[in-house]
Scaffold this motif. Sequence first.
Motif, PDB file in Angstrom:
ATOM      1  N   PHE A 229       0.838  -1.221   0.000  1.00  0.00           N
ATOM      2  CA  PHE A 229       0.000   0.000   0.000  1.00  0.00           C
ATOM      3  C   PHE A 229       0.868   1.265   0.000  1.00  0.00           C
ATOM      4  O   PHE A 229       0.534   2.265   0.616  1.00  0.00           O
ATOM      5  CB  PHE A 229      -0.950  -0.032   1.202  1.00  0.00           C
ATOM      6  CG  PHE A 229      -1.898  -1.192   1.167  1.00  0.00           C
ATOM      7  CD1 PHE A 229      -3.074  -1.125   0.424  1.00  0.00           C
ATOM      8  CD2 PHE A 229      -1.600  -2.375   1.832  1.00  0.00           C
ATOM      9  CE1 PHE A 229      -3.941  -2.212   0.369  1.00  0.00           C
ATOM     10  CE2 PHE A 229      -2.456  -3.465   1.776  1.00  0.00           C
ATOM     11  CZ  PHE A 229      -3.629  -3.382   1.046  1.00  0.00           C
ATOM     12  N   LYS A 230       2.002   1.182  -0.724  1.00  0.00           N
ATOM     13  CA  LYS A 230       2.960   2.299  -0.649  1.00  0.00           C
ATOM     14  C   LYS A 230       2.454   3.569  -1.332  1.00  0.00           C
ATOM     15  O   LYS A 230       3.026   4.634  -1.156  1.00  0.00           O
ATOM     16  CB  LYS A 230       4.338   1.890  -1.172  1.00  0.00           C
ATOM     17  CG  LYS A 230       4.439   1.542  -2.635  1.00  0.00           C
ATOM     18  CD  LYS A 230       5.898   1.155  -2.939  1.00  0.00           C
ATOM     19  CE  LYS A 230       6.186   1.025  -4.410  1.00  0.00           C
ATOM     20  NZ  LYS A 230       5.295   0.157  -5.169  1.00  0.00           N
TER      21      LYS A 230
ATOM     22  N   GLY B 136      -0.175   6.460   1.234  1.00  0.00           N
ATOM     23  CA  GLY B 136       0.241   7.629   2.021  1.00  0.00           C
ATOM     24  C   GLY B 136       0.991   8.677   1.221  1.00  0.00           C
ATOM     25  O   GLY B 136       1.542   9.622   1.808  1.00  0.00           O
TER      26      GLY B 136
ATOM     27  N   ASN C 184       6.615   2.704   4.945  1.00  0.00           N
ATOM     28  CA  ASN C 184       6.089   1.580   4.153  1.00  0.00           C
ATOM     29  C   ASN C 184       4.813   1.966   3.411  1.00  0.00           C
ATOM     30  O   ASN C 184       4.500   1.407   2.358  1.00  0.00           O
ATOM     31  CB  ASN C 184       5.790   0.376   5.048  1.00  0.00           C
ATOM     32  CG  ASN C 184       7.042  -0.391   5.442  1.00  0.00           C
ATOM     33  OD1 ASN C 184       8.109  -0.196   4.858  1.00  0.00           O
ATOM     34  ND2 ASN C 184       6.915  -1.261   6.424  1.00  0.00           N
ATOM     35  N   LEU C 185       4.078   2.925   3.972  1.00  0.00           N
ATOM     36  CA  LEU C 185       2.829   3.385   3.333  1.00  0.00           C
ATOM     37  C   LEU C 185       3.067   4.592   2.430  1.00  0.00           C
ATOM     38  O   LEU C 185       2.118   5.210   1.941  1.00  0.00           O
ATOM     39  CB  LEU C 185       1.791   3.736   4.411  1.00  0.00           C
ATOM     40  CG  LEU C 185       1.267   2.549   5.228  1.00  0.00           C
ATOM     41  CD1 LEU C 185       0.520   3.036   6.469  1.00  0.00           C
ATOM     42  CD2 LEU C 185       0.367   1.655   4.376  1.00  0.00           C
TER      43      LEU C 185
ATOM     44  N   GLN D  51       1.518   0.127  11.200  1.00  0.00           N
ATOM     45  CA  GLN D  51       1.169   0.259   9.782  1.00  0.00           C
ATOM     46  C   GLN D  51      -0.323   0.012   9.553  1.00  0.00           C
ATOM     47  O   GLN D  51      -0.965   0.708   8.763  1.00  0.00           O
ATOM     48  CB  GLN D  51       2.017  -0.717   8.952  1.00  0.00           C
ATOM     49  CG  GLN D  51       1.989  -0.402   7.463  1.00  0.00           C
ATOM     50  CD  GLN D  51       3.020  -1.182   6.673  1.00  0.00           C
ATOM     51  OE1 GLN D  51       4.074  -1.542   7.205  1.00  0.00           O
ATOM     52  NE2 GLN D  51       2.715  -1.457   5.419  1.00  0.00           N
TER      53      GLN D  51
ATOM     54  N   LYS E 154      -2.805   2.753   8.100  1.00  0.00           N
ATOM     55  CA  LYS E 154      -3.546   2.382   6.877  1.00  0.00           C
ATOM     56  C   LYS E 154      -5.042   2.622   7.081  1.00  0.00           C
ATOM     57  O   LYS E 154      -5.714   3.209   6.226  1.00  0.00           O
ATOM     58  CB  LYS E 154      -3.279   0.906   6.542  1.00  0.00           C
ATOM     59  CG  LYS E 154      -4.061   0.350   5.362  1.00  0.00           C
ATOM     60  CD  LYS E 154      -3.634  -1.091   5.067  1.00  0.00           C
ATOM     61  CE  LYS E 154      -4.476  -1.722   3.976  1.00  0.00           C
ATOM     62  NZ  LYS E 154      -5.793  -2.154   4.429  1.00  0.00           N
TER      63      LYS E 154
END
Length: 313
Positions: free
Chosen positions: A29-30, A33, A59-60, A301, A305
């Motif tokens: 799901f990069k 964000g 990571n997002l 995360q 998310k």
Amino acid sequence: MNYLSINDIDVLSNWVKEAISLKKQPKKFKELGKDKTIGLLFFNNSLRTRLSTQKAAMNLGMEVIVMNFGSEGWALEYADGTVMDQGTSEHIKEAAHVISQYCDIIAIRAFAGLVDKELDEAEQVLSGFKEYASVPIVNMESSVGHPLQALTDAITLEEHNFKNNPKVVLSWAPHPKALPHAVANSFVQMMQKQNAEFVITHPKGYELDPSITKDCTIEHDQEKALENADFVYVKNWSSYTNYGQIKSQDTNWQMTLKKLGKAKFMHCLPVRRNVVVADEVLDSDQSLVIEQANNRTYAAQLVLKKILESNEN
Ligand code: CP
């Protein structure tokens, strides 16, 4: 959506499942964000929370701003109508509004002072930001709760065949400093959502907030409590009744391999070796502490998310 306490989790088992799936594909799901910024405000020290929440945001695809507010920010005023001619320099009303212009999510760490129970239970830092910020707020450990840690612990339990009504024991341990109740409180609240035999053990005088431990089994005989345990979560906390005081440093409460038996050992870290727990436990295969610390990333995360997704709708 805010993430302030364990009560912000609707169905814990679904959150745990989703976090474990994120762990398998952390960059999936990069894009979520992209062009969003999280501000991490620390009024107290941290290793795991600071780095894992930053990693989770990255990571997002988020940008991250970190501020050691406790040492670098202006001293904040929280009360309404105060004549600010003493130690505080900036009111939460301005600070929260200003930071909301820079950040899409604000995450806050602000521990209990352990002097004034009422003040700590009012959660003035977290509540102040919740009231005056115009963006979602995440609790990175407040006076009374550490819900990112508790979500992490639920993930770790699930990864270790947390099935068939296991026995989980939360055991108090000695510590030279007076520590807050936040980790223990959130762990108890998380366990109340689980299908498990749950026992809390501590010396007399170390009862946690009874409004949190209501309906929990409390056994003051540690040895008895630990019988046939599958998971043992060890944590120090100061007295709640004699608020913030150290009533006992009884070294007999330290966790050893003999006491642990066949159970897995859990602790949120940081931990004082050979005070809270013996080296032989931390260095054994029964210790899950490094895995717990790793899971902090996926708990954070998942929370970020969900907040990003809720703001998309
Ligand atoms: N468990 C935990 O919150 O660790 P830190 O205090 O290092 O963030």
